[in-house]
Design an enzyme around this catalytic site. Structure first.
Site, short mmCIF file in Angstrom:
data_model
loop_
_atom_site.label_atom_id
_atom_site.label_comp_id
_atom_site.label_asym_id
_atom_site.label_seq_id
_atom_site.Cartn_x
_atom_site.Cartn_y
_atom_site.Cartn_z
CG ASN A 9 34.43 47.58 36.12
OD1 ASN A 9 34.17 46.38 36.06
ND2 ASN A 9 35.43 48.14 35.43
CD1 TRP A 10 30.95 45.25 41.48
CD2 TRP A 10 29.92 43.26 41.33
NE1 TRP A 10 29.77 45.35 42.18
CE2 TRP A 10 29.12 44.13 42.11
CE3 TRP A 10 29.47 41.96 41.11
CZ2 TRP A 10 27.89 43.73 42.65
CZ3 TRP A 10 28.25 41.55 41.65
CH2 TRP A 10 27.48 42.44 42.42
N GLY A 173 42.95 51.74 40.41
CA GLY A 173 43.43 50.71 41.33
C GLY A 173 44.72 51.09 42.06
CB SER A 213 41.65 55.79 43.24
OG SER A 213 42.63 54.85 42.83
N GLY A 234 35.57 51.00 40.84
CA GLY A 234 36.11 49.65 40.85
C GLY A 234 36.13 49.10 42.26
N GLY A 235 37.31 49.15 42.89
CA GLY A 235 37.52 48.55 44.22
C GLY A 235 36.44 48.88 45.25
P1 13P Z 1 39.29 51.60 40.96
O1 13P Z 1 38.09 52.33 41.49
O2 13P Z 1 39.54 50.30 41.63
O3 13P Z 1 40.48 52.49 40.85
O4 13P Z 1 38.91 51.19 39.44
C1 13P Z 1 38.40 52.16 38.59
C2 13P Z 1 37.93 51.52 37.34
O5 13P Z 1 38.71 51.04 36.55
C3 13P Z 1 36.48 51.45 37.11
O6 13P Z 1 36.19 51.01 35.83
#
Ligand code: 13P
Length: 257
Positions: A9-10, A173, A213, A234-235
């Site tokens: 998920n960018w 995040g 995370s 995400g990240g």
């Molecule tokens: P992170 O991996 O940056 O914590 O984000 C997770 C997320 O919200 C994926 O949809």
């Protein structure tokens, strides 16, 4: 173990050139991990071009949101059929950031889920508790309520197209990942809710991802939990190398199971 789904998920990141480069790297690497289903969810404005990069690759394309109507006067919105038109297979719905910053309720998410299914998309439906709710011992109740509301009135065939993503809000995040035990506990609850509403075979068939995370360093342990069938990243999905190390961890989990 079923084929795990690792989706990136960018969010609202990258420019056009970066999006193309990242997608091309992932497409090139993903051929080495056929045991893992890989998907990328770029910002909407780059879906078309990323879709072109991913064409003829094993990597699927997904949107980050969609509206519940098929067309009409909804300035700034995208319909599920538009996502299908540019090659999307998946769409993330009910992400906590949509719930938190854009006021999406379970009822709204449910309407979107039904519209996405109607258009032939596979919704990745996100659920998860806040830190305050976890500390007040309300995690199970919150998950039950989100499950009942966001997934209301779905047939057996429909629920089999749905991917669930358990994303504890406090872990998104923040670098604070849920322990494998915390993740497994909620995933097992979701499996049980699926079994109660549908049947055991269906409960077993539905993919339940963990998100929050996920990094190359913690992916293996999370993905080795019996009810964790993938990750929504995400990240760490913004760097090809990190993302592919998570894909490799999913492959190893399949081999070990
Ligand atoms: P992170 O991996 O940056 O914590 O984000 C997770 C997320 O919200 C994926 O949809």
């Amino acid at each position: 173990m079923k084929r795990p789904l690792i989706a990136g998920n960018w969010k609202m990141n990258l420019n056009r050139t970066q999006a193309i480069t990242l997608a091309a790297s992932v497409a090139q690497e993903a051929v080495h991990w056929p045991t893992v289903h890989v998907a990328l969810c770029p910002p909407a404005v780059y879906l078309d071009v990323v879709g072109q990069v991913l064409r003829n690759s094993p990597v699927a394309l997904g949107g980050q949101n969609a509206h519940w109507e098929t067309a009409g006067a909804y300035t700034g919105e995208l319909s599920p059929s538009m996502l299908v038109d540019v090659g999307c297979v998946f769409v993330i719905l009910g992400h906590s950031e949509r719930r938190q910053y854009f006021g999406e309720t379970d009822e709204v998410v449910n309407r979107k889920v039904k519209a996405a299914l109607e258009a032939g998309l596979r919704p990745i439906v996100c659920l998860g508790e806040t830190l305050q709710q976890r500390e007040a011992d309300q995690t199970q109740q919150v998950i039950r309520t989100q499950f009942e509301g966001s997934l209301a009135d779905l047939s057996l065939d429909e629920i089999r197209q749905v991917v669930l993503a358990y994303e504890p809000v406090w872990a998104i995040g923040t670098g604070k990942v849920a322990t494998p035990q915390q993740a497994e506990e909620v995933h097992a609850l979701l499996r049980q809710l699926l079994q109660q509403r549908y049947n055991e075979a269906t409960a077993r068939a539905v993919i339940i991802q963990y998100g929050g995370s996920v990094k190359p360093e913690n992916a293996a342990e999370l993905l080795s939990q019996p009810n964790v069938d993938g990750a929504l990243v995400g990240g760490a999905s913004l760097k090809a190398q990190d993302f592919m190390r998570i894909v490799a961890a999913a492959h190893a989990a399949v081999e070990d199971a």
